[in-house]
Design a protein around this motif. Structure first.
Motif, PDB file in Angstrom:
ATOM      1  N   ALA A 128       0.816  -1.216   0.000  1.00  0.00           N
ATOM      2  CA  ALA A 128       0.000   0.000   0.000  1.00  0.00           C
ATOM      3  C   ALA A 128       0.845   1.258   0.000  1.00  0.00           C
ATOM      4  CB  ALA A 128      -0.935  -0.003   1.206  1.00  0.00           C
ATOM      5  N   ALA A 129       1.996   1.194   0.652  1.00  0.00           N
ATOM      6  CA  ALA A 129       2.832   2.391   0.768  1.00  0.00           C
ATOM      7  C   ALA A 129       3.672   2.651  -0.474  1.00  0.00           C
ATOM      8  CB  ALA A 129       3.745   2.261   1.988  1.00  0.00           C
ATOM      9  N   ASN A 130       4.033   1.593  -1.197  1.00  0.00           N
ATOM     10  CA  ASN A 130       5.052   1.737  -2.246  1.00  0.00           C
ATOM     11  C   ASN A 130       4.567   1.505  -3.672  1.00  0.00           C
ATOM     12  OD1 ASN A 130       7.103   2.331  -0.332  1.00  0.00           O
ATOM     13  ND2 ASN A 130       7.275   0.144   0.136  1.00  0.00           N
ATOM     14  N   ARG A 131       3.408   0.910  -3.838  1.00  0.00           N
ATOM     15  CA  ARG A 131       2.854   0.804  -5.190  1.00  0.00           C
ATOM     16  C   ARG A 131       2.105   2.101  -5.491  1.00  0.00           C
ATOM     17  NH1 ARG A 131       2.046  -4.659  -6.996  1.00  0.00           N
ATOM     18  NH2 ARG A 131       3.952  -5.780  -6.394  1.00  0.00           N
ATOM     19  N   PRO A 132       2.538   2.868  -6.500  1.00  0.00           N
ATOM     20  CA  PRO A 132       1.952   4.202  -6.733  1.00  0.00           C
ATOM     21  C   PRO A 132       0.431   4.215  -6.827  1.00  0.00           C
ATOM     22  CG  PRO A 132       3.916   3.910  -8.069  1.00  0.00           C
ATOM     23  CD  PRO A 132       3.643   2.579  -7.435  1.00  0.00           C
ATOM     24  N   GLU A 133      -0.134   3.278  -7.607  1.00  0.00           N
ATOM     25  CA  GLU A 133      -1.580   3.298  -7.796  1.00  0.00           C
ATOM     26  C   GLU A 133      -2.331   2.944  -6.510  1.00  0.00           C
ATOM     27  OE1 GLU A 133      -0.171  -0.876  -8.838  1.00  0.00           O
ATOM     28  OE2 GLU A 133       0.564   1.190  -8.989  1.00  0.00           O
TER      29      GLU A 133
ATOM     30  N   LEU B  16      -0.595  -2.102   8.286  1.00  0.00           N
ATOM     31  CA  LEU B  16      -0.649  -0.996   7.332  1.00  0.00           C
ATOM     32  C   LEU B  16       0.027   0.272   7.857  1.00  0.00           C
ATOM     33  CD1 LEU B  16      -4.102  -1.228   5.511  1.00  0.00           C
ATOM     34  CD2 LEU B  16      -1.899  -2.212   4.910  1.00  0.00           C
ATOM     35  N   TRP B  17       0.829   0.121   8.900  1.00  0.00           N
ATOM     36  CA  TRP B  17       1.573   1.272   9.395  1.00  0.00           C
ATOM     37  C   TRP B  17       2.474   1.899   8.325  1.00  0.00           C
ATOM     38  CZ3 TRP B  17       1.856   5.318  12.088  1.00  0.00           C
ATOM     39  CH2 TRP B  17       3.070   5.931  12.432  1.00  0.00           C
ATOM     40  N   PRO B  18       3.153   1.138   7.448  1.00  0.00           N
ATOM     41  CA  PRO B  18       3.954   1.800   6.400  1.00  0.00           C
ATOM     42  C   PRO B  18       3.132   2.768   5.549  1.00  0.00           C
ATOM     43  CG  PRO B  18       4.578  -0.497   6.551  1.00  0.00           C
ATOM     44  CD  PRO B  18       3.359  -0.326   7.424  1.00  0.00           C
ATOM     45  N   LEU B  19       1.883   2.433   5.265  1.00  0.00           N
ATOM     46  CA  LEU B  19       1.011   3.342   4.520  1.00  0.00           C
ATOM     47  C   LEU B  19       0.745   4.608   5.322  1.00  0.00           C
ATOM     48  CD1 LEU B  19      -1.099   4.176   2.367  1.00  0.00           C
ATOM     49  CD2 LEU B  19      -2.755   2.752   3.618  1.00  0.00           C
ATOM     50  N   VAL B  20       0.368   4.445   6.580  1.00  0.00           N
ATOM     51  CA  VAL B  20       0.064   5.619   7.412  1.00  0.00           C
ATOM     52  C   VAL B  20       1.320   6.447   7.650  1.00  0.00           C
ATOM     53  CG1 VAL B  20      -0.809   6.358   9.658  1.00  0.00           C
ATOM     54  CG2 VAL B  20      -1.870   4.420   8.486  1.00  0.00           C
ATOM     55  N   ARG B  21       2.441   5.790   7.816  1.00  0.00           N
ATOM     56  CA  ARG B  21       3.709   6.501   8.012  1.00  0.00           C
ATOM     57  C   ARG B  21       4.016   7.390   6.806  1.00  0.00           C
ATOM     58  NH1 ARG B  21       7.965   2.313   9.443  1.00  0.00           N
ATOM     59  NH2 ARG B  21       7.611   1.740   7.276  1.00  0.00           N
ATOM     60  N   ARG B  22       3.786   6.883   5.599  1.00  0.00           N
ATOM     61  CA  ARG B  22       4.026   7.699   4.411  1.00  0.00           C
ATOM     62  C   ARG B  22       3.027   8.848   4.324  1.00  0.00           C
ATOM     63  NH1 ARG B  22       4.222   5.995  -2.072  1.00  0.00           N
ATOM     64  NH2 ARG B  22       4.382   8.156  -2.812  1.00  0.00           N
ATOM     65  N   LEU B  23       1.765   8.585   4.646  1.00  0.00           N
ATOM     66  CA  LEU B  23       0.761   9.649   4.646  1.00  0.00           C
ATOM     67  C   LEU B  23       1.142  10.759   5.623  1.00  0.00           C
ATOM     68  CD1 LEU B  23      -2.450   7.432   4.564  1.00  0.00           C
ATOM     69  CD2 LEU B  23      -1.717   8.979   2.739  1.00  0.00           C
ATOM     70  N   LEU B  24       1.677  10.370   6.771  1.00  0.00           N
ATOM     71  CA  LEU B  24       2.149  11.366   7.742  1.00  0.00           C
ATOM     72  C   LEU B  24       3.333  12.147   7.195  1.00  0.00           C
ATOM     73  CD1 LEU B  24       1.945   9.177  10.963  1.00  0.00           C
ATOM     74  CD2 LEU B  24       0.723  11.346  10.638  1.00  0.00           C
ATOM     75  N   LYS B  25       4.264  11.438   6.594  1.00  0.00           N
ATOM     76  CA  LYS B  25       5.466  12.081   6.061  1.00  0.00           C
ATOM     77  C   LYS B  25       5.117  13.089   4.971  1.00  0.00           C
ATOM     78  CE  LYS B  25       9.946  11.015   3.939  1.00  0.00           C
ATOM     79  NZ  LYS B  25      10.836   9.929   3.433  1.00  0.00           N
ATOM     80  N   GLU B  26       4.110  12.787   4.182  1.00  0.00           N
ATOM     81  CA  GLU B  26       3.726  13.667   3.083  1.00  0.00           C
ATOM     82  C   GLU B  26       2.681  14.695   3.500  1.00  0.00           C
ATOM     83  OE1 GLU B  26       2.919  11.427  -0.452  1.00  0.00           O
ATOM     84  OE2 GLU B  26       4.932  10.534  -0.448  1.00  0.00           O
ATOM     85  N   ARG B  27       2.513  14.859   4.805  1.00  0.00           N
ATOM     86  CA  ARG B  27       1.685  15.924   5.393  1.00  0.00           C
ATOM     87  C   ARG B  27       0.213  15.805   5.019  1.00  0.00           C
ATOM     88  NH1 ARG B  27       4.795  20.262   7.003  1.00  0.00           N
ATOM     89  NH2 ARG B  27       2.925  20.753   8.235  1.00  0.00           N
ATOM     90  N   LYS B  28      -0.246  14.569   4.772  1.00  0.00           N
ATOM     91  CA  LYS B  28      -1.650  14.355   4.479  1.00  0.00           C
ATOM     92  C   LYS B  28      -2.467  14.079   5.733  1.00  0.00           C
ATOM     93  CE  LYS B  28      -1.139  12.808  -0.284  1.00  0.00           C
ATOM     94  NZ  LYS B  28      -1.946  13.932  -0.828  1.00  0.00           N
ATOM     95  N   LEU B  29      -1.780  13.919   6.873  1.00  0.00           N
ATOM     96  CA  LEU B  29      -2.476  13.636   8.134  1.00  0.00           C
ATOM     97  C   LEU B  29      -2.080  14.647   9.222  1.00  0.00           C
ATOM     98  CD1 LEU B  29      -2.229   9.714   8.220  1.00  0.00           C
ATOM     99  CD2 LEU B  29      -4.199  11.103   7.553  1.00  0.00           C
TER     100      LEU B  29
END
Length: 407
Positions: free
Chosen positions: A81-86, A110-123
């Motif tokens: 979920a975190a690394n596949r663009p689509e 699914l923490w890697p997904l949430v971690r990326r969302l946090l990093k990209e300032r979406k959360l």
């Protein structure tokens, strides 16, 4: 309050324990007036299109460690979920559209997904809730070890999961735990944590329908074992129920074995050689519907919990205890239900011989009769009472610092 939950299985038609727990928490939030959405990465070979929701995304194959080791698609789902663009864009759009102020993780995967969302300032300004179902790292280690996975690969998997759980203990604004013992472990990981403990519960019996072959059961005299195809379920039944054989029990249908565990038990080395005789004593129900399983539970004399591995809080234990019937159980199966260990009708047996003796005691003994207080204690395990008395939304509201009306 707007809550977006992430998991690794759909919850539209809950069957297994993880689905049921996640679905019950979601239903509780909705009943209390919160806006709630759920989204998952799911296995398309396991879940058909009619049981998934519009927010759910099908898992695809992963390489490396995830291709070498069985039973870790849940762990792979986070990286997927975190690394596949689509896939990432699918969940990022959901966040942008729903605009939650709470993101809840059901299990750590699914923490890697949430971690990326946090990093990209979406959360930004979004609170993170970690809803733990188990301490997953040691649980997965035991499963892979029993499946014959090499120690080197197993340790790699264990370390990855431990890292997820440790990061969540450090980052989560609130942890929901299934037992006090696991709550204490999360406190040990991060001293600022004060998890809320909500053990697993049971659904109240609703519609019942008599399954095919149910007439062969000796009504009000049989014992029930319910389990998925998860290998430790088969191993526990073989060790505690079959080790000393079933020949001391009358040649009548006094054992109902239900669920995916059926095939593994039927083919096991402790059942198959005796199939000719055991078929007089055992009835398998490999794929009972919820209403059929309710019928089987309703007319049973007792329940068997031959569990010796795993973590968390066993949903099957809650179902057995809330039934008001006899329960023959290992101490391990009572994790987070330790207060029932000395209750009437609960026999704790931690060796195969003691377990067999307890089964014989139930088989040849009288039906269980509980007084009013004992019935009330067991009814406290139904999901509606557990969740309504949990104080979860009030606790979450204090974390979010949002004024809202709790229904």
């Amino acid at each position: 309050m707007k809550i977006l939950a992430f998991g690794t299985y759909p919850t539209r038609r809950p069957v297994h324990g993880g689905q049921r727990r996640s679905a019950q928490i979601g239903a509780y939030y909705t009943a209390k007036g919160a806006e709630y959405e759920y989204a998952c990465v799911y296995q398309p070979r396991t879940y058909s299109a009619d049981v998934v929701g519009p927010n759910d995304y099908p898992f695809g194959a992963m390489e490396g460690l995830f291709a070498k080791v069985p039973f870790i698609d849940d762990l792979a789902s986070g990286e997927f979920a975190a690394n596949r663009p689509e896939v990432y864009e699918h969940f990022a759009r959901l966040v942008d559209t729903f605009r939650p102020n709470v993101v809840q993780l059901e299990q750590p995967f699914l923490w890697p997904l949430v971690r990326r969302l946090l990093k990209e300032r979406k959360l930004d300004d979004v609170k993170i809730v970690y809803s733990s179902h188990n301490l997953e790292a040691p649980l997965k280690f035991d499963l892979l070890e029993s499946a014959g996975v090499s120690r080197d690969l197993n340790v790699q998997v264990e370390c990855q999961i431990f890292d997820l759980e440790n990061e969540l203990a450090d980052r989560a604004d609130l942890i929901i735990s299934v037992s006090k013992s696991e709550s204490d472990i999360y406190r040990g990981m991060n001293g600022r944590q004060s998890p809320i403990v909500i053990r697993n519960g049971a659904d109240r019996i609703g519609h019942v329908s008599k399954p095919i072959h149910a007439e062969e059961l000796l009504r009000e005299e049989y014992m029930v074992f319910v389990g998925s195809a998860y290998p430790p379920n088969v191993d526990g039944f073989c060790k505690y129920v079959l080790k000393y054989g079933l020949y001391g029990f009358p040649p009548e249908k006094r054992f109902a074995i239900c669920g995916g565990v059926s095939e593994g038990i039927y083919q096991s080395g402790l059942y198959a050689p005796h199939q000719g005789s055991y078929q007089d004593r055992v009835q398998f129900f490999s794929q009972p519907s919820d209403s059929e399983l309710s019928w089987i539970r309703l007319h049973a004399k007792g329940f068997l919990l031959p569990i010796e591995s795993g973590g968390g809080s066993n949903l099957k234990t809650a179902e057995a205890l809330s039934s008001g019937k006899w329960v023959v159980t290992t101490g391990k199966a009572l994790r987070s239900f330790e207060d029932f260990g000395s209750e009437a009708g609960v026999i704790v047996a931690d060796t195969p011989r003691l377990f067999r003796d307890a089964m014989l005691e139930v088989t040849y003994g009288a039906p269980l009769v509980l007084d009013h207080s004992q019935v009330a204690m067991r009814e406290g395990l139904f999901w509606d009472k557990l969740m309504s008395e949990s104080g979860l939304l009030e606790r979450l509201s204090s974390v979010v610092e949002t004024e809202m009306t709790v229904r």
